[in-house]
Scaffold this motif. Sequence first.
Motif, PDB file in Angstrom:
ATOM      1  N   TYR A  60       0.871  -1.173   0.000  1.00 41.82           N
ATOM      2  CA  TYR A  60       0.000   0.000   0.000  1.00 41.82           C
ATOM      3  C   TYR A  60       0.912   1.229   0.000  1.00 41.82           C
ATOM      4  O   TYR A  60       1.707   1.413   0.922  1.00 41.82           O
ATOM      5  CB  TYR A  60      -0.916   0.028   1.223  1.00 41.82           C
ATOM      6  CG  TYR A  60      -1.628   1.360   1.356  1.00 41.82           C
ATOM      7  CD1 TYR A  60      -2.668   1.704   0.499  1.00 41.82           C
ATOM      8  CD2 TYR A  60      -1.227   2.285   2.314  1.00 41.82           C
ATOM      9  CE1 TYR A  60      -3.289   2.941   0.597  1.00 41.82           C
ATOM     10  CE2 TYR A  60      -1.853   3.518   2.422  1.00 41.82           C
ATOM     11  CZ  TYR A  60      -2.885   3.837   1.559  1.00 41.82           C
ATOM     12  OH  TYR A  60      -3.486   5.061   1.644  1.00 41.82           O
ATOM     13  N   ASP A 114      -3.332   1.144   9.695  1.00 41.15           N
ATOM     14  CA  ASP A 114      -4.141   1.406   8.494  1.00 41.15           C
ATOM     15  C   ASP A 114      -3.363   1.039   7.228  1.00 41.15           C
ATOM     16  O   ASP A 114      -3.934   0.471   6.282  1.00 41.15           O
ATOM     17  CB  ASP A 114      -4.560   2.876   8.437  1.00 41.15           C
ATOM     18  CG  ASP A 114      -5.487   3.257   9.570  1.00 41.15           C
ATOM     19  OD1 ASP A 114      -6.397   2.462   9.884  1.00 41.15           O
ATOM     20  OD2 ASP A 114      -5.305   4.341  10.152  1.00 41.15           O
ATOM     21  N   ASN A 143      -4.585  -1.969   4.697  1.00 50.55           N
ATOM     22  CA  ASN A 143      -4.824  -1.765   3.266  1.00 50.55           C
ATOM     23  C   ASN A 143      -4.037  -2.777   2.435  1.00 50.55           C
ATOM     24  O   ASN A 143      -4.565  -3.353   1.476  1.00 50.55           O
ATOM     25  CB  ASN A 143      -4.439  -0.334   2.863  1.00 50.55           C
ATOM     26  CG  ASN A 143      -5.426   0.691   3.385  1.00 50.55           C
ATOM     27  OD1 ASN A 143      -6.545   0.354   3.765  1.00 50.55           O
ATOM     28  ND2 ASN A 143      -5.018   1.941   3.427  1.00 50.55           N
TER      29      ASN A 143
END
Lengths: 56, 262
Positions: free
Chosen positions: B15, B61, B65
């Motif tokens: 990501y 986060d 992802n």
Amino acid sequence: MSHTLENMGNLITAAIPVNLRKYSEEATLGDKIVFSIQGSGLSISHSGLIWPDLTN
Amino acid sequence: MILKGGSTILGLADYIPEQRVSTEETMSRFSHRYGISDDYLKRTTGIFEKRRSLAGQMPSDLAVNASRTALAKARLHPKDIHAIIYCGLIRDFEEPATSHIVQDKLGAKNAMCFDVTNACHGFANGIFVADTLVSAHQNIKSVLVITGEQGSRFEDQAVDLLLNEQPEKRLLRTLTAGLTLGDAGGAIIIGRKKGDTGFTGYNVASFGQFHSLCVAGSPLEQGALKTRMASLMSEAAPRVASMYREFLTKRALLCSGVTAAS
């Protein structure tokens, strides 16, 4: 060979998955690669990988 | 020590945050204080640009992802994951382990969770541990090894010190490594090896006598990443080279057609 240093900098631990993901764009089944990692402490390792079939 | 590999990659993803920051832009904030040009970092390291997370994004986060993409590519459900190992240098909090936060966000209810930390080397350790888990235990079929790095936190600390401390070249030298770090998430799903592909082995060593050459988080240094880069490289480079030769010799499977990545 790093694919990411110039345009993303030193990605710390993310260097392995990001570079392998980039490499997957050109990889073929059976490619032999070694990734060389060093981290403060000092820890050093080499990991050998024969590229698997990731198409599932 | 050389270890035999017993695992393979089932899924792989990254990501990359969209926000781009040029190194010249960063350097322009303090270069005048040190008598250097804005392209100093670009010329000395080759790095012209880095990525930066969105405000409010946490390391978990970035890892989540990447994990969602890796799971989709491997055609696995979060409940198929039996262990989550978070390996990032940057974590959401000191407690709990970030792997638990990722487990909750993914809904990976059947996973045991723990973090492995070993500076830039942490992800390699995570892979060794995952390899051992899937090789030794029949009921552990897939392990999610993840990270969510926010090197921009160290960059912000370095810039703050370079703007506010006495402008000495020594300070710039020790903080330069922190200026090279960028943000990204990554995830690799590890499963048991089938056939000849997958991890063939590892050569691993640690040299604790050099622990003081790169330190982050010391309260005496305002938590900033401070590195004696020349000493670190001169100690590491010959050891990396000799271990590489040893690995290729002893794991004969890899002796031809090797692409090296670091």
